[in-house]
Write a protein that holds these residues in place. Sequence first.
Motif, PDB file in Angstrom:
ATOM      1  N   ILE A 251       0.856  -1.185   0.000  1.00  4.88           N
ATOM      2  CA  ILE A 251       0.000   0.000   0.000  1.00  4.88           C
ATOM      3  C   ILE A 251       0.892   1.236   0.000  1.00  4.88           C
ATOM      4  CG2 ILE A 251      -1.667   1.369   1.311  1.00  4.88           C
ATOM      5  CD1 ILE A 251      -2.734  -1.235   2.500  1.00  4.88           C
ATOM      6  N   ILE A 252       0.609   2.160  -0.901  1.00  2.30           N
ATOM      7  CA  ILE A 252       1.242   3.479  -0.873  1.00  2.30           C
ATOM      8  C   ILE A 252       0.182   4.494  -0.460  1.00  2.30           C
ATOM      9  CG2 ILE A 252       2.421   5.272  -2.190  1.00  2.30           C
ATOM     10  CD1 ILE A 252       3.413   3.119  -4.097  1.00  2.30           C
ATOM     11  N   PHE A 253       0.470   5.243   0.592  1.00  2.94           N
ATOM     12  CA  PHE A 253      -0.480   6.207   1.147  1.00  2.94           C
ATOM     13  C   PHE A 253      -0.072   7.634   0.787  1.00  2.94           C
ATOM     14  CE2 PHE A 253      -1.578   9.161   4.617  1.00  2.94           C
ATOM     15  CZ  PHE A 253      -2.966   9.064   4.583  1.00  2.94           C
ATOM     16  N   CYS A 254      -1.034   8.398   0.282  1.00  7.40           N
ATOM     17  CA  CYS A 254      -0.806   9.805  -0.081  1.00  7.40           C
ATOM     18  C   CYS A 254      -1.590  10.720   0.844  1.00  7.40           C
ATOM     19  CB  CYS A 254      -1.248  10.058  -1.521  1.00  7.40           C
ATOM     20  SG  CYS A 254      -0.329   9.125  -2.756  1.00  7.40           S
ATOM     21  N   HIS A 255      -0.884  11.616   1.522  1.00  8.46           N
ATOM     22  CA  HIS A 255      -1.548  12.571   2.415  1.00  8.46           C
ATOM     23  C   HIS A 255      -2.272  13.650   1.607  1.00  8.46           C
ATOM     24  CE1 HIS A 255       1.323  15.859   1.760  1.00  8.46           C
ATOM     25  NE2 HIS A 255       2.318  14.983   1.889  1.00  8.46           N
ATOM     26  N   GLY A 256      -3.028  14.469   2.296  1.00 15.56           N
ATOM     27  CA  GLY A 256      -3.820  15.483   1.638  1.00 15.56           C
ATOM     28  C   GLY A 256      -3.241  16.885   1.768  1.00 15.56           C
ATOM     29  N   TYR A 257      -4.074  17.854   1.423  1.00 21.53           N
ATOM     30  CA  TYR A 257      -3.726  19.279   1.452  1.00 21.53           C
ATOM     31  C   TYR A 257      -3.388  19.708   2.880  1.00 21.53           C
ATOM     32  CZ  TYR A 257      -4.642  24.323   1.013  1.00 21.53           C
ATOM     33  OH  TYR A 257      -4.555  25.701   1.035  1.00 21.53           O
ATOM     34  N   LYS A 258      -2.297  20.456   3.022  1.00 24.43           N
ATOM     35  CA  LYS A 258      -1.795  20.871   4.330  1.00 24.43           C
ATOM     36  C   LYS A 258      -1.521  19.663   5.235  1.00 24.43           C
ATOM     37  CE  LYS A 258      -5.106  23.991   5.080  1.00 24.43           C
ATOM     38  NZ  LYS A 258      -5.889  25.102   5.655  1.00 24.43           N
ATOM     39  N   GLY A 259      -1.164  18.544   4.588  1.00 22.82           N
ATOM     40  CA  GLY A 259      -0.883  17.323   5.339  1.00 22.82           C
ATOM     41  C   GLY A 259       0.567  16.909   5.221  1.00 22.82           C
ATOM     42  N   PHE A 260       0.893  15.836   5.925  1.00 18.93           N
ATOM     43  CA  PHE A 260       2.224  15.246   5.864  1.00 18.93           C
ATOM     44  C   PHE A 260       2.104  13.814   6.382  1.00 18.93           C
ATOM     45  CE2 PHE A 260       1.649  18.221   9.337  1.00 18.93           C
ATOM     46  CZ  PHE A 260       1.912  17.489  10.484  1.00 18.93           C
TER      47      PHE A 260
END
Length: 281
Positions: A33-42
């Motif tokens: 699984i590759i996880f992508c954070h969101g806007y103003k995220g990390f």
Amino acid sequence: MLKKKDFIINGKHNKPILIDVSYLANTTNNPIIIFCHGYKGFKDWGAWNIMAEYFANAGFCFIKFNFSHNGGTIEQPIDFPDLEAFGNNNYTKELDDLQSVINWCFENATIKKTGNLDRLALIGHSRGGGIVSIKANEDNRVKAIISLAGVSDFLSRTIANVDVETWEKTGVKYVLNGRTKQQMPHYYQFYLDTVNNKDRLNIKNAVSNLKIPHLIIHGDNDTSVFIDEAENLHKWNPKSTLEIIKGANHVFESRHPWDTNKLPKALKEVVNKTIFFLNSK
């Protein structure tokens, strides 16, 4: 025993990408699984680290990373010390970053040893949900995607409540980060990149073309990305699975910082639904 490794790779846009990988030691053939954070995220926001451990203990090789222009640095990956980079971020840079991470997975010895590259899934939260939707349609190595509180339209979100003429004239607009109290810059290039790449960035077209398993999870108390965006995604891909988490907000009851070693109830439900979905495919 749970293992976690950190990596730094070169991004396409002259900034490094910080990655961490969680997995069970001495195991092989784990779905990835590759996880992508969101806007103003990390990648280390809130309960994401606890989530990574949960997935790893369930037999997954879980990878998360910071987008190269998310505003963090290698030395200070949490929060936003590099607002200049943040201001120069855009959707196509994030797509390129995700492509770099996918490519790296197929070259990295740790991933090849512990993971099963024929079972590569993408998970994206919020804005990251839109990014993974587009990338899954572009890269046939992706075998499943999960959108968590994902957006359904980049262009309308980019120009919402914005005076584009003033943005062009000043070259920048600012958005307050309610948690850090920073004024986050968005340079005019963001608008230009979105408009100039509007066909590629069309989430509706990407989702409509998907031929792989597609899970959409949304909280019915999400005030940041309304639930109708999840319903749009499901409508555009009727073969997708839509799961509504009752009472859950945009971050599934997590927050930053997250100071316990347990997942919030709503996020645990998200993770369990995701594990069931991926294991059943």
